[in-house]
Structure formats: C-alpha cells, structure tokens
Design an enzyme around this catalytic site. Structure first.
Site, PDB file in Angstrom:
ATOM      1  N   TYR A  85     -16.272  14.328 -23.553  1.00 21.62           N
ATOM      2  CA  TYR A  85     -16.117  12.874 -23.743  1.00 21.62           C
ATOM      3  C   TYR A  85     -14.817  12.581 -24.484  1.00 21.62           C
ATOM      4  O   TYR A  85     -14.054  11.684 -24.124  1.00 21.62           O
ATOM      5  CB  TYR A  85     -17.311  12.338 -24.544  1.00 21.62           C
ATOM      6  CG  TYR A  85     -17.390  10.826 -24.582  1.00 21.62           C
ATOM      7  CD1 TYR A  85     -18.221  10.144 -23.706  1.00 21.62           C
ATOM      8  CD2 TYR A  85     -16.609  10.096 -25.476  1.00 21.62           C
ATOM      9  CE1 TYR A  85     -18.291   8.769 -23.727  1.00 21.62           C
ATOM     10  CE2 TYR A  85     -16.673   8.710 -25.494  1.00 21.62           C
ATOM     11  CZ  TYR A  85     -17.518   8.046 -24.625  1.00 21.62           C
ATOM     12  OH  TYR A  85     -17.585   6.687 -24.636  1.00 21.62           O
ATOM     13  N   PHE A 137       1.691  -7.664  -5.887  1.00 16.94           N
ATOM     14  CA  PHE A 137       0.699  -7.327  -4.883  1.00 16.94           C
ATOM     15  C   PHE A 137      -0.575  -8.108  -5.208  1.00 16.94           C
ATOM     16  O   PHE A 137      -0.699  -8.686  -6.270  1.00 16.94           O
ATOM     17  CB  PHE A 137       0.461  -5.820  -4.793  1.00 16.94           C
ATOM     18  CG  PHE A 137      -0.260  -5.485  -3.519  1.00 16.94           C
ATOM     19  CD1 PHE A 137       0.330  -5.771  -2.296  1.00 16.94           C
ATOM     20  CD2 PHE A 137      -1.526  -4.942  -3.520  1.00 16.94           C
ATOM     21  CE1 PHE A 137      -0.337  -5.523  -1.100  1.00 16.94           C
ATOM     22  CE2 PHE A 137      -2.201  -4.687  -2.333  1.00 16.94           C
ATOM     23  CZ  PHE A 137      -1.604  -4.973  -1.124  1.00 16.94           C
ATOM     24  N   ASP A 138      -1.531  -8.124  -4.284  1.00 20.96           N
ATOM     25  CA  ASP A 138      -2.660  -9.056  -4.423  1.00 20.96           C
ATOM     26  C   ASP A 138      -3.460  -8.890  -5.709  1.00 20.96           C
ATOM     27  O   ASP A 138      -3.758  -9.856  -6.398  1.00 20.96           O
ATOM     28  CB  ASP A 138      -3.576  -9.000  -3.190  1.00 20.96           C
ATOM     29  CG  ASP A 138      -4.160  -7.620  -2.931  1.00 20.96           C
ATOM     30  OD1 ASP A 138      -3.680  -6.656  -3.543  1.00 20.96           O
ATOM     31  OD2 ASP A 138      -5.086  -7.507  -2.110  1.00 20.96           O
ATOM     32  N   ASP A 227       5.364  -1.473 -11.682  1.00 21.91           N
ATOM     33  CA  ASP A 227       4.116  -1.257 -10.966  1.00 21.91           C
ATOM     34  C   ASP A 227       4.438  -0.082 -10.045  1.00 21.91           C
ATOM     35  O   ASP A 227       5.062  -0.242  -8.996  1.00 21.91           O
ATOM     36  CB  ASP A 227       3.740  -2.531 -10.190  1.00 21.91           C
ATOM     37  CG  ASP A 227       2.460  -2.355  -9.386  1.00 21.91           C
ATOM     38  OD1 ASP A 227       1.996  -1.217  -9.230  1.00 21.91           O
ATOM     39  OD2 ASP A 227       1.936  -3.376  -8.894  1.00 21.91           O
ATOM     40  N   ALA A 229       2.934   2.446  -8.283  1.00 17.15           N
ATOM     41  CA  ALA A 229       2.013   3.141  -7.370  1.00 17.15           C
ATOM     42  C   ALA A 229       2.752   4.085  -6.418  1.00 17.15           C
ATOM     43  O   ALA A 229       2.285   5.176  -6.128  1.00 17.15           O
ATOM     44  CB  ALA A 229       1.217   2.110  -6.569  1.00 17.15           C
ATOM     45  N   LYS A 270      -2.191   6.368  -4.689  1.00 19.35           N
ATOM     46  CA  LYS A 270      -1.064   6.418  -3.754  1.00 19.35           C
ATOM     47  C   LYS A 270      -0.273   7.699  -4.043  1.00 19.35           C
ATOM     48  O   LYS A 270      -0.670   8.771  -3.644  1.00 19.35           O
ATOM     49  CB  LYS A 270      -0.185   5.170  -3.898  1.00 19.35           C
ATOM     50  CG  LYS A 270      -0.791   3.910  -3.281  1.00 19.35           C
ATOM     51  CD  LYS A 270      -1.718   3.190  -4.190  1.00 19.35           C
ATOM     52  CE  LYS A 270      -2.137   1.830  -3.665  1.00 19.35           C
ATOM     53  NZ  LYS A 270      -3.205   1.246  -4.483  1.00 19.35           N
ATOM     54  N   HIS A 461      -9.796 -11.756   1.357  1.00 17.32           N
ATOM     55  CA  HIS A 461      -9.589 -10.894   2.524  1.00 17.32           C
ATOM     56  C   HIS A 461     -10.587  -9.746   2.593  1.00 17.32           C
ATOM     57  O   HIS A 461     -10.889  -9.249   3.659  1.00 17.32           O
ATOM     58  CB  HIS A 461      -8.163 -10.345   2.536  1.00 17.32           C
ATOM     59  CG  HIS A 461      -7.755  -9.699   1.244  1.00 17.32           C
ATOM     60  ND1 HIS A 461      -7.498 -10.432   0.109  1.00 17.32           N
ATOM     61  CD2 HIS A 461      -7.576  -8.405   0.907  1.00 17.32           C
ATOM     62  CE1 HIS A 461      -7.166  -9.617  -0.866  1.00 17.32           C
ATOM     63  NE2 HIS A 461      -7.216  -8.379  -0.415  1.00 17.32           N
TER      64      HIS A 461
HETATM   65  C1  P70 Z   1      -2.956  -1.029  -0.811  1.00 12.74           C
HETATM   66  C2  P70 Z   1      -3.800  -1.183  -2.061  1.00 12.74           C
HETATM   67  C3  P70 Z   1      -3.101  -1.404  -4.354  1.00 12.74           C
HETATM   68  C4  P70 Z   1      -2.075  -1.628  -5.352  1.00 12.74           C
HETATM   69  C5  P70 Z   1      -0.714  -1.693  -4.991  1.00 12.74           C
HETATM   70  C6  P70 Z   1       0.246  -1.951  -5.984  1.00 12.74           C
HETATM   71  C7  P70 Z   1       1.693  -2.026  -5.644  1.00 12.74           C
HETATM   72  C8  P70 Z   1      -1.441  -2.043  -7.617  1.00 12.74           C
HETATM   73  C9  P70 Z   1      -2.439  -1.803  -6.679  1.00 12.74           C
HETATM   74  C10 P70 Z   1      -3.873  -1.730  -7.152  1.00 12.74           C
HETATM   75  C11 P70 Z   1      -4.820  -2.273  -1.965  1.00 12.74           C
HETATM   76  C12 P70 Z   1      -5.426  -2.431  -0.634  1.00 12.74           C
HETATM   77  C13 P70 Z   1      -4.907  -3.364   0.237  1.00 12.74           C
HETATM   78  C14 P70 Z   1      -5.424  -3.496   1.508  1.00 12.74           C
HETATM   79  C15 P70 Z   1      -6.470  -2.676   1.894  1.00 12.74           C
HETATM   80  C16 P70 Z   1      -6.987  -1.756   1.026  1.00 12.74           C
HETATM   81  C17 P70 Z   1      -6.450  -1.619  -0.239  1.00 12.74           C
HETATM   82  N1  P70 Z   1      -2.873  -1.455  -3.134  1.00 12.74           N
HETATM   83  N2  P70 Z   1      -0.157  -2.108  -7.260  1.00 12.74           N
HETATM   84  O1  P70 Z   1      -3.471  -0.508   0.161  1.00 12.74           O
HETATM   85  O2  P70 Z   1      -4.285  -0.411  -7.217  1.00 12.74           O
HETATM   86  O3  P70 Z   1      -6.140  -0.219  -5.537  1.00 12.74           O
HETATM   87  O4  P70 Z   1      -5.837   1.475  -7.349  1.00 12.74           O
HETATM   88  O5  P70 Z   1      -6.652  -0.786  -7.885  1.00 12.74           O
HETATM   89  O6  P70 Z   1      -0.306  -1.540  -3.729  1.00 12.74           O
HETATM   90  O7  P70 Z   1      -1.771  -1.400  -0.809  1.00 12.74           O
HETATM   91  P1  P70 Z   1      -5.806   0.033  -6.969  1.00 12.74           P
END
Ligand code: P70
Length: 477
Positions: A85, A137-138, A227, A229, A270, A461
């Site tokens: 832990y 990103f979203d 950010d 990823a 990623k 979405h």
């Molecule tokens: C994607 C996924 C996640 C993401 C990212 C960036 C630049 C943070 C995150 C969040 C999300 C996704 C979109 C469509 C379909 C499935 C999944 N991106 N910053 O595929 O990270 O998902 O680990 O919480 O692209 O681009 P996390």
C-alpha cells in the site's frame, strides 16, 4: 509565428524500416461478421460505435488508448510488481523511469489521464479561470469546465486547414498566447500544450514552439504544463522535421521538450504502452504536496494512486520502450502507410498524417450532408457497416454544446479518426481499412445523416443514441 515551412519532400527517404521491429508471440482471434449482421448490430447500438461489443468489430481503430500490445518484458514486469500500500518498490521504479525519461523529480500515479487532470486541475483551477491550450482534448476541456473555468484553444489558423502541408500544425499561436496572458493576467492558472495535438489531427508541436511558449509563460509568471499522452511520437516528428534535430537522440529530444515545462499530465494508455495508468509529473515540491492532498482523496495513497503495483511496473518499462527509435520509426511509418493508401484511393484525409491516427475529412467525404446531421458520425457508422472497421467521430458530436448558450458547437473540422493501437495490427489489416474507406467513398451518395434519440449532458459522444434521418432532397445527387 508560423507552423514551420512547407515540408516539400523532406518526409521519408526511399527506404524505411517499415517492417515491425518485433515478432508476434501471442495472438487474439478476430471474428468476422456479415454486412447484414453489422447493419443490425449498429442499429441496435443506436448508431453509436461505443455501444458495440468489440467482438462484433473486425478492425478496431476506435482509439489508440489502452489498446496497445505490451511487450514480453512488460508482461514479465507484472510478476515483479510490488503490491504494498505504501512505499511500493514499483512506485519507485516508475518514479525513476519518469525522472530518467522526462526529467521530473515528483510523480503522482493516477488510474488514467483524466484522473491526472482531475487532481492537477482541482489543485490549480478555480471558478472564472481561463486555461489556454493549443487544443484541449475532450476530457481536458470537460475537466476545465467542470471547475467553472473556460478552456481557450489557441492553436494557429494552420491547425484548421485540413490540407496545409506544414510540419508542426499542432503549434500554439504564440501571439495569441501572449495576448491572452496580457488580457487575462491573474485569471490564467497555467498554460497547457497538448503533444501531439489530438483534436487537431494528431499533429506535432515543434521544439521551437514549446520553447517560445515557455519564454512567454516565464515572462508573465504563469506555469506551463504539457498534456503529454503522446510525447514520444511528438519527439519523433521533431527529429524527422525540425531543423537541427536530425542527429539528436529521441531521449535527448524528449528531455529537452520537458525541460521547458513545469510538469505534465500523462495518460499512460498511449505512449507509456500500457492498458491502464497515468500520472502527473512535477518539478516543484510544493505543488507536488498540494496536489497529493487531492490525489489521496480521488485516487489513493500517493505511492500507488489508483494503480496496482504491477501497473506501475509495466508503465515504467513502457516509458523506456517507447523512446526506442526503431519502435518510433515503425510506429510513425505505419500510420503514414495508412494515410498513403487512403490518399491513393482518393479518400479525403487531414494532411499531413499525424502520429497516432489518420483522420478522414468528413466534410469533403460527405459534402452533401448538412452539419446538423453529423456527417462525421454518419461516416463512422458507414465504415463499420461496410468493413467492420470501427473509428470514432471527432466533430460535432464530440464537441458537445456550448455551456453558456446550450447550442451545438460546430468545430471547424469534422473528422473520423482511425487511431492505430500500438504494435497490434499489421499493414495487411490497414489494407482492409483503406479498401473499406474506398468502398464507402464509391457509394457516398447513399449515406444518410443521423439525429439524436438520446443525448446525455456531459461527454455525450460516449453514450448517446442516434437514429437515421431520411436523406434530405436538397443536395441529393
Ligand atoms: C483518445 C483518448 C485521451 C486523452 C488524450 C489527451 C491528449 C488526455 C486524455 C485522457 C480518449 C478517447 C477518445 C475517443 C475514443 C476513446 C477514447 N484520449 N489527453 O483516444 O486520458 O483516456 O487516460 O483518461 O488524447 O484520444 P485517459
């Protein structure tokens, strides 16, 4: 500030190590379905590809997130994970890898990228704040807005031109950034740059741009976060395209990219080559201590933060594997290969091709469908029906509604993203994808639009349901 000079034929020598720099040790069976079955399955899924079972998908390009194949050494690492832990050995292994690869001394593991955003933004973002980014990103935008702040996209004009042949279309517009910081002053808690720029087509950000943004931020006393990823894919593009970096190692490029930042949020799903995991990395001990308060509340004790010890172990190895140049050459070239196949077939795509995905330009693909009928979503549905290929709409459905007006936001680009999981599909699979797109293109006059049947209020979405609308008489060909 520009996004760089035109690329001409700088990209790609005659011969390139396209073949996979690995061999396949474990395989997973794919099930094929008939066209009739797929038409019925997508109808039952409410024309939302997120509602499909993956066993009903032949080639799954929904996302490159958490879908990559781990290496034999990563799988082996799972067995040596320390599940303590507190003070887990695997946490220290991850911390060392982050420090070695990125140069940050403080790490907070989180269960995925959005959890890292949640912890960092809860620490720093207050109501009325404004957060600039090249393009949010979203999940990042949703987290900023969830804090009562405004997400400001400052990518340059170049990012919105689907065919401008520029090497670094992910660049943030430095003039706009400087102006935003001058105008909003204290209301800006930090600036963020997304590498690579996912919403803009997976486009890279140049080193010069990150450096320039860092200078502006320092001058204005505002921290800069990445950010990150897809940091390694971004670094490879810098090596490939930015003058002065051809002979610099990926590891050194990565270190330099992060040297300009005060920290980063990372979705490990990623470029850290794992199926789950993420982290925040920071330079400042005081900020680290403030953030751990929220990390404990949302994620878990700071030495595991929402992950099993084995997950941290696998992520540590993933961070080391992803900066391997042979791997990155294969990775970037595989995505480029799909882009070339599509272009040869006359399929309209966003150019140049980005790091993790090829983005179809739905507005040029389906010019007769009105925006209100979600051409991106309609195209994604059609690719599934045609060839069992699952992509994802990056357009109006994803953009959601303006929180102030409640109106649909119509982004300048309406796209279908075909994201390639890392080390998963062969180029033969990609031939099938290209063929599928071509077949839909050949019968594009038959494609009908969609309307909402159910629309959830946040991140719609993922769970929305649609129905088909009859093709409008106007624009019928
Ligand atoms: C994607 C996924 C996640 C993401 C990212 C960036 C630049 C943070 C995150 C969040 C999300 C996704 C979109 C469509 C379909 C499935 C999944 N991106 N910053 O595929 O990270 O998902 O680990 O919480 O692209 O681009 P996390």
């Amino acid at each position: 500030m520009t996004a760089g000079e035109s690329m001409g034929d700088r990209e790609g020598p005659d011969w390139w190590p396209l073949a996979e720099p690995f061999k396949i040790k474990v395989v997973e069976r794919l099930r094929r379905t008939t066209r009739e079955e797929r038409a019925e399955l997508i109808r039952r899924a409410g024309y939302n590809l997120f509602n499909l079972r993956s066993s009903d998908v032949y080639i799954d390009l929904l996302t490159d997130s958490g879908t990559s194949a781990m290496s034999d050494t990563q799988w082996a690492a799972l067995m040596v994970g320390d599940e303590a832990y507190a003070g887990s050995r695997s946490f220290y292994r991850l911390k060392e890898a982050v420090e070695e690869v990125m140069g940050f001394p403080y790490v907070i593991p989180t269960h995925q990228g959005r959890a890292a955003e949640n912890v960092l933004f809860t620490t720093l973002v207050k109501e009325g704040h404004i957060v600039p980014n090249n393009m949010h990103f979203d999940t990042t935008k949703a987290h900023v807005e969830h804090r009562g702040a405004r997400a400001l996209d400052l990518a340059g004009e170049w990012a919105y031109d689907p065919v401008a042949d520029l090497p670094f279309k992910g660049d943030i517009d430095l003039e706009l950034l400087d102006r935003a910081l001058a105008e909003h002053g204290e209301a800006v808690p930090f600036v963020m740059i997304t590498v690579t720029c996912n919403s803009g087509g997976g486009q890279p950000v140049s080193m010069a741009n990150i450096r320039g943004a860092a200078e502006i931020c320092r001058r204005r006393g505002v921290p800069l976060f990445l950010d990150a990823a897809r940091f390694a894919e971004n670094a490879y593009f810098i090596k490939l395209r930015e003058p002065g970096y051809a002979d610099v190692s990926i590891r050194d490029i990565v270190r330099e990219m992060f040297s300009y930042a005060d920290g980063c949020t990372v979705s490990g799903k990623k470029d850290a080559l794992v199926n789950i995991g993420g982290f925040i990395a920071l330079r400042d001990g005081d900020l680290y201590r403030r953030a751990t308060v929220w990390a404990v509340l949302f994620e878990g004790f700071p030495t595991y933060g929402g992950l099993a010890g084995r997950d941290m172990e696998a992520m540590a190895r993933g961070l080391e594997e992803v900066v391997d140049e042979d791997y990155l050459a294969y990775r970037i070239e595989q995505v480029a290969y799909l882009g070339r196949r599509l272009k040869e077939a006359g399929v309209p795509i966003i150019e140049p091709v980005g790091g993790h995905a090829v983005y179809l330009d739905a507005l040029r693909f389906l010019p007769d469908l009105p925006r209100e009928e979600f051409p991106g979503q309609a195209l994604a549905v059609e690719l599934y029906v045609e060839g069992g290929v699952r992509g994802v709409e990056i357009g109006t459905v994803l953009a959601g509604r303006d929180p102030e007006t409640g109106e649909n936001r119509y982004p300048r680009l309406e796209m279908v993203r075909l994201a390639l999981p890392r080390r998963v599909y062969t180029c033969r699979h990609l031939d099938v994808v290209a063929e599928t797109c071509q077949r839909v293109l050949d019968r594009r006059g038959e494609v009908v639009g969609l309307e909402f049947e159910e629309e959830p209020p946040v991140l719609r979405h993922f769970t929305a349901r649609f129905r088909r609308v009859p093709r409008s008489a106007v624009g019928e060909t």
